[in-house]
Design a protein around this motif. Sequence first.
Motif, PDB file in Angstrom:
ATOM      1  N   THR A 159      -1.598  -1.371  -4.056  1.00  0.00           N
ATOM      2  CA  THR A 159      -2.745  -0.468  -3.958  1.00  0.00           C
ATOM      3  C   THR A 159      -2.244   0.927  -3.622  1.00  0.00           C
ATOM      4  O   THR A 159      -1.645   1.120  -2.552  1.00  0.00           O
ATOM      5  N   THR A 202     -10.054   4.605   4.582  1.00  0.00           N
ATOM      6  CA  THR A 202     -10.183   3.427   3.717  1.00  0.00           C
ATOM      7  C   THR A 202     -11.488   2.665   3.968  1.00  0.00           C
ATOM      8  O   THR A 202     -11.700   1.602   3.376  1.00  0.00           O
ATOM      9  N   GLU A 245       0.795   5.468   0.454  1.00  0.00           N
ATOM     10  CA  GLU A 245      -0.064   6.473   1.068  1.00  0.00           C
ATOM     11  C   GLU A 245       0.690   7.788   1.203  1.00  0.00           C
ATOM     12  O   GLU A 245       1.923   7.821   1.255  1.00  0.00           O
ATOM     13  N   LEU A 302      -3.227   4.424  -2.500  1.00  0.00           N
ATOM     14  CA  LEU A 302      -4.313   5.181  -1.875  1.00  0.00           C
ATOM     15  C   LEU A 302      -4.119   6.635  -2.231  1.00  0.00           C
ATOM     16  O   LEU A 302      -3.223   7.311  -1.727  1.00  0.00           O
ATOM     17  N   LEU A 308      -6.767   0.844   8.220  1.00  0.00           N
ATOM     18  CA  LEU A 308      -6.428  -0.006   7.083  1.00  0.00           C
ATOM     19  C   LEU A 308      -6.211  -1.454   7.507  1.00  0.00           C
ATOM     20  O   LEU A 308      -6.650  -2.396   6.830  1.00  0.00           O
ATOM     21  N   TYR A 313       0.857  -1.192   0.000  1.00  0.00           N
ATOM     22  CA  TYR A 313       0.000   0.000   0.000  1.00  0.00           C
ATOM     23  C   TYR A 313       0.889   1.236   0.000  1.00  0.00           C
ATOM     24  O   TYR A 313       1.844   1.324   0.787  1.00  0.00           O
TER      25      TYR A 313
END
Length: 357
Positions: free
Chosen positions: A351, A304, A115, A353, A149, A113
């Motif tokens: 992913t 999220t 961010e 974000l 998350l 992830y």
Amino acid sequence: MGCEMAQRAEPGQSGQSGRRGAGQAGADPDGPPGAPYASRRTVLGTALAAVTLATAGAVTGCAPSAGGGSTADQDRSPFTGGGEKGDHVLAVKIDNVGPARPQTGLDQADLVYTEEVEAGLSRILAVFASRVPATLGPVRSARESDLELLRQFGRPALAFSGVQSKLMPTLEAASLRLIPPGKLPEGYERDPARPAPHNLYLRARTAMDAAKDAAAPRDIGFRFGPAPEGGRRVGEHTVRYPAARFTFNWSAGRRRWLVSMDGAPAHTRGDGRLAPATVVIQYVTARASRFRDSAGSVTPYTETVGQGRALVLRDGKEYRARWSRPAADAGTTFTDSDGNRLPFARGQVWTALVPKD
């Protein structure tokens, strides 16, 4: 046998198996017969088979697998769709500024992830289960957004270098198995060749041994299978934060998205190019939190839980999607415009974000 066949006959599911990281589309072995008409005997036989399968499913108590496919997929990773599942979930906060690169062990994560953090920079939360490298890092501090998350994983272990003192009580009350250096000093080491604070590394296998009570991998909403129809051919996609960017270039030869960070090819120490099979661009709400860093920059809080739009990149295509996560302890589902689950390619999933406009 009957349970697997019954599930394979369910619309929208795939029992295709594949090598971890293969990331290749395949044909549906359960497609309709080629003949336009069937004889009365064939129709009756098909109906009888359907009743038999349904009865078998009821008797054996068949349940959907974590991978959303056949019973055989129940032993696959719910994070990658690969053949190795792992026993426990380990999340690690990893540094991502220039002096921290190249990172170590990031290529072996099941999930990555990205961010936004203070001053528009980026940080990485990597999740490991099926493969655990010897060393991971550089390890950096946790953020309030991480708690939300990580709730979807149950009670995972979290390795991090520290946290603001005001946040620590909230972190300790969360459903997490915390393993910072203060609680596991033998699990960390400093690299004298790098400047602090970009030189703290996790002995990941030591950490995993110390976190035997951490949650096992479970369904977090992802589904894996052959590429769906539609989508738009795309060779490159760039994600931009105020002071950082990630570019994903499709490699037809490797059937992977090659990662670049701030314009430079992203590698891991001693290993090859970072190259996930699936990239998810998840547009989320990012608001100011109650925390600031030492320079006075506000720490963003990335939400999220909720719903919104997303892009799913796989097999050289871009698919428009909707994401939905109704509660913090629920997984995140990705669907197309008709409400059907969008399957990911088997392998590592990134992913991003990204704050929505």
